[in-house]
Design a protein around this motif. Structure first.
Motif, PDB file in Angstrom:
ATOM      1  N   TYR A  73       0.851  -1.243  -0.049  1.00 28.10           N
ATOM      2  CA  TYR A  73       0.003  -0.044  -0.051  1.00 28.10           C
ATOM      3  C   TYR A  73       1.053   1.141   0.078  1.00 28.10           C
ATOM      4  O   TYR A  73       0.745   2.202  -0.783  1.00 28.10           O
ATOM      5  CB  TYR A  73      -0.751  -0.002   1.361  1.00 28.10           C
TER       6      TYR A  73
ATOM      7  N   LEU B 162       1.172   4.142  -2.844  1.00 28.08           N
ATOM      8  CA  LEU B 162       0.643   5.354  -2.419  1.00 28.08           C
ATOM      9  C   LEU B 162       1.844   6.490  -2.653  1.00 28.08           C
ATOM     10  O   LEU B 162       1.638   7.531  -3.128  1.00 28.08           O
ATOM     11  CB  LEU B 162       0.420   5.504  -0.910  1.00 28.08           C
TER      12      LEU B 162
ATOM     13  N   GLN C 185      -6.439   7.598   4.956  1.00 34.26           N
ATOM     14  CA  GLN C 185      -6.532   9.030   4.478  1.00 34.26           C
ATOM     15  C   GLN C 185      -7.137   8.908   3.292  1.00 34.26           C
ATOM     16  O   GLN C 185      -7.745  10.337   2.865  1.00 34.26           O
ATOM     17  CB  GLN C 185      -5.016   9.434   4.238  1.00 34.26           C
ATOM     18  N   THR C 186      -7.371   7.831   2.419  1.00 29.68           N
ATOM     19  CA  THR C 186      -7.753   8.228   0.982  1.00 29.68           C
ATOM     20  C   THR C 186      -9.510   8.045   1.085  1.00 29.68           C
ATOM     21  O   THR C 186     -10.058   7.329   1.861  1.00 29.68           O
ATOM     22  CB  THR C 186      -7.459   7.113   0.188  1.00 29.68           C
ATOM     23  N   GLN C 187      -9.990   9.095   0.541  1.00 35.51           N
ATOM     24  CA  GLN C 187     -11.577   9.255   0.389  1.00 35.51           C
ATOM     25  C   GLN C 187     -11.847   8.998  -0.821  1.00 35.51           C
ATOM     26  O   GLN C 187     -11.186   9.455  -1.803  1.00 35.51           O
ATOM     27  CB  GLN C 187     -11.812  10.609   1.090  1.00 35.51           C
ATOM     28  N   ARG C 188     -12.841   8.119  -1.115  1.00 40.75           N
ATOM     29  CA  ARG C 188     -13.349   8.103  -2.476  1.00 40.75           C
ATOM     30  C   ARG C 188     -14.533   8.882  -2.516  1.00 40.75           C
ATOM     31  O   ARG C 188     -15.307   9.365  -1.703  1.00 40.75           O
ATOM     32  CB  ARG C 188     -13.340   6.465  -3.100  1.00 40.75           C
TER      33      ARG C 188
END
Ligand SMILES: *[C@@H]1O[C@H](CO)[C@@H](O)[C@H](O)[C@H]1NC(C)=O
Ligand SMILES: *[C@@H]1O[C@H](CO)[C@@H](O)[C@H](O)[C@H]1NC(C)=O
Ligand SMILES: *[C@@H]1O[C@H](CO)[C@@H](O)[C@H](O)[C@H]1NC(C)=O
Ligand SMILES: *[C@@H]1O[C@H](CO)[C@@H](O)[C@H](O)[C@H]1NC(C)=O
Length: 527
Positions: A238, A242, A290-293
């Protein structure tokens, strides 16, 4: 010479017999001698003690077995005489439901093997063998994991919360066990979802050891070394993607796989200890989440995030049929254009009971069964109700009261029950979406869909119309209906709809389609 040899043999044989006899004689003699001397009694005591030693060894072995068996019963949360309600409650919660699938798929066969080796009982074995032959297979297991994943994605739950039994705003008194978390991690890893895998593995490392850990490890295997490696791999893959070090998951995976293979146990342990330090764990958690989709309308609908529609009415309908003048139905508009309406108290508990009684032969349904044999999203289990009973007649009359349409000729009623995280992707009910049946050839396309809710669903399980931004949450005894076609008979794409996964509960529905051709006398403009 010859006689010499034979003599020798005879002598040998005789000696053997003689020594045996002596021993026997000695025993016989000692039997008499035991009480006659303290030396004899001490011998007896010795004999008894050594027998006791053997018994003790045997008891210890048995005790260990009993302990193992108890550990097994404890680990499966075994409950004697679970009532049907308790059973349903158990499978209606995704945490316990997943655990059940995992345990029966992974652990039960191992326990069975241990049982066979250690107990060697002959009776009831065939029954157990039969049981074991029917445990969930790997596809079933994967489906269960995908169900959990679907609940997580569609409702935007954090895996941390899910693992701890926090489903939306409800905290359940159940958590994913160590092995459940690990299994979710492994299945996500296999799906090449390294981020989800890392999250699940991280939650697994937060449970240091479970009750009876040593026993479980002995029989089920100690997963800790595997977990450590997998967790570190997932995090590195990951991180590598990233940070842009790797172009793709696959590239990062190959890279990490190579590196980790050469690292020995000790270094892995050190790494993990570092990961688990509170300050680095907090940092890691931040990185992982942290990742927003962006969310689809379907997902928003499932979460009940559509804006409330205004100027809709809730009233009694007296007008559709003469009967309604006596007993009007409570009607709630869901959407004006296209028309979607909900009726309350139109399916009675006695009818629901009868309909569930009919549902033994439910089969797996597929969201795109119309298209070949590729891996598909399994939806509900469903069955068809063709019986012409008084109940069916009453339900038919209520559909006429609600819609004012002619349902003298229709397809069978479909009964559906949804399982762990199962759902129905956005789709249309009209035939050009692929649902051609013998019925639709004769009766015309599916003009109207009538959907009865035969259960309350405490969490999730909404019917969503993403195009018109409407979601309807099931209410036992209610029904909704809508048009799939325009007045001129062409497909109305705004009728696209879907079923959200159930988070917690048991979703039962009854669906009937009203076809176009029989309506020509009632509503000639339709054709
Ligand atoms: C159905 O399968 C065919 C090939 O078998 C494919 O060309 C088509 O795109 C598929 N349709 C859908 C909706 O997946
Ligand atoms: C009652 O339902 C019928 C059928 O949908 C509809 O045509 C009629 O307008 C409704 N009546 C009222 C008062 O809403
Ligand atoms: C049918 O009606 C819809 C909506 O009024 C319209 O968009 C569509 O073009 C019509 N189709 C035909 C074939 O007339
Ligand atoms: C309903 O449709 C059937 C078949 O098309 C027809 O025989 C029957 O007369 C219709 N009933 C009403 C009330 O229009």
């Amino acid at each position: 010479m010859k006689s010499w040899i034979s003599l020798l043999i005879v002598l040998l044989l005789w000696r053997q017999t003689f020594t045996k006899n002596i021993k026997n004689n000695l025993n016989n003699d000692e039997k008499i001698l035991y009480s006659s001397s303290n030396a004899g009694l001490l011998k007896l005591l010795e004999m008894e003690e050594s027998f006791m030693e053997n018994i003790k060894l045997y008891t210890n072995k048995l005790a260990e077995k009993v302990q193992n068996l108890k550990a097994y019963l404890f680990s499966v949360d075994y409950k004697k005489n679970r009532s049907p309600e308790e059973g349903l409650e158990y499978v209606s919660n995704p945490l316990t439901a997943f655990s059940l699938v995992r345990r029966t798929h992974e652990d039960l066969p191992k326990w069975h093997q241990w049982f066979q080796e250690e107990m060697k009982t002959s009776e009831s074995d065939t029954r157990i063998d039969e049981l074991v032959a029917n445990v969930p297979d790997s596809q079933d297991f994967l489906e269960a994991a995908l169900g959990i994943q679907r609940i997580e994605r569609i409702y935007d739950l954090r895996i941390d919360d899910l693992a701890e039994g926090r489903l939306q705003d409800k905290q359940y008194n159940i958590r994913f066990t160590f092995r459940d978390r690990l299994a979710m991690g492994n299945l996500m890893f296999k799906q090449r979802d390294f981020l989800a895998a890392a999250k699940w593995y991280r939650m697994a490392t937060k449970i240091e050891s479970e009750e009876n850990n040593d026993i479980l490890n002995k029989i089920l295997g100690d997963p800790m070394p595997h977990l450590k490696r997998q967790y570190i791999k997932a995090v590195f893959v990951y991180a590598s993607v990233l940070s842009g070090d790797s172009q793709s998951n696959e590239e990062a995976f190959n890279e990490v796989e190579k590196k980790i293979a050469d690292i020995d146990e000790q270094v892995i342990d050190e790494l993990l200890t570092k990961f688990k330090k509170p300050e680095s764990d907090i940092e890691l958690e931040k990185q992982l989440y942290q990742t927003q989709r962006s969310y689809t309308d379907f997902e928003k609908g499932c979460r009940g995030q559509f804006r409330q529609k205004t100027r809709l009415t809730c009233s009694y309908n007296f007008t559709t049929t003469p009967f309604l003048q006596l007993a009007p139905l409570k009607m709630e508009e869901i959407n004006r254009n296209p028309y979607i309406v909900m009726y309350h108290d139109v399916l009675y508990d006695s009818e629901i009971k009868a309909l569930k009684g009919q549902s033994h032969g439910l089969r797996n349904g597929f969201a795109d069964a119309k298209n070949g044999t590729m891996i598909r999203d399994i939806v509900a289990r469903h069955g068809w109700w063709s019986e012409k009973s008084p109940i069916r007649k009453r339900i038919n009359q209520r559909i006429i009261d609600m819609t004012g349409l002619n349902i003298s000729l229709t397809e069978n009623i479909q009964i559906a029950n949804y399982g762990l995280g199962t759902y129905f992707k956005p789709h249309f009910d009209y035939t050009s979406d692929g649902y051609v049946t013998a019925d639709t050839d004769i009766l015309g396309d599916r003009l109207v869909t009538v959907l009865f809710y035969a259960s309350d669903v405490p969490q999730g399980g909404a019917t969503v119309f993403p195009e018109v931004k409407a979601s309807i949450f099931p209410r036992k005894g209610s029904a909704i209906w809508w048009f799939n076609l325009y007045r001129n008979g062409t497909d109305d794409t705004r009728s696209k709809h879907s079923v959200c996964p159930v988070i917690k509960g048991d979703r039962w529905t009854l669906t009937m389609w009203i076809n176009l051709f029989p309506q020509m006398f009632i509503a000639p403009c339709l054709i």
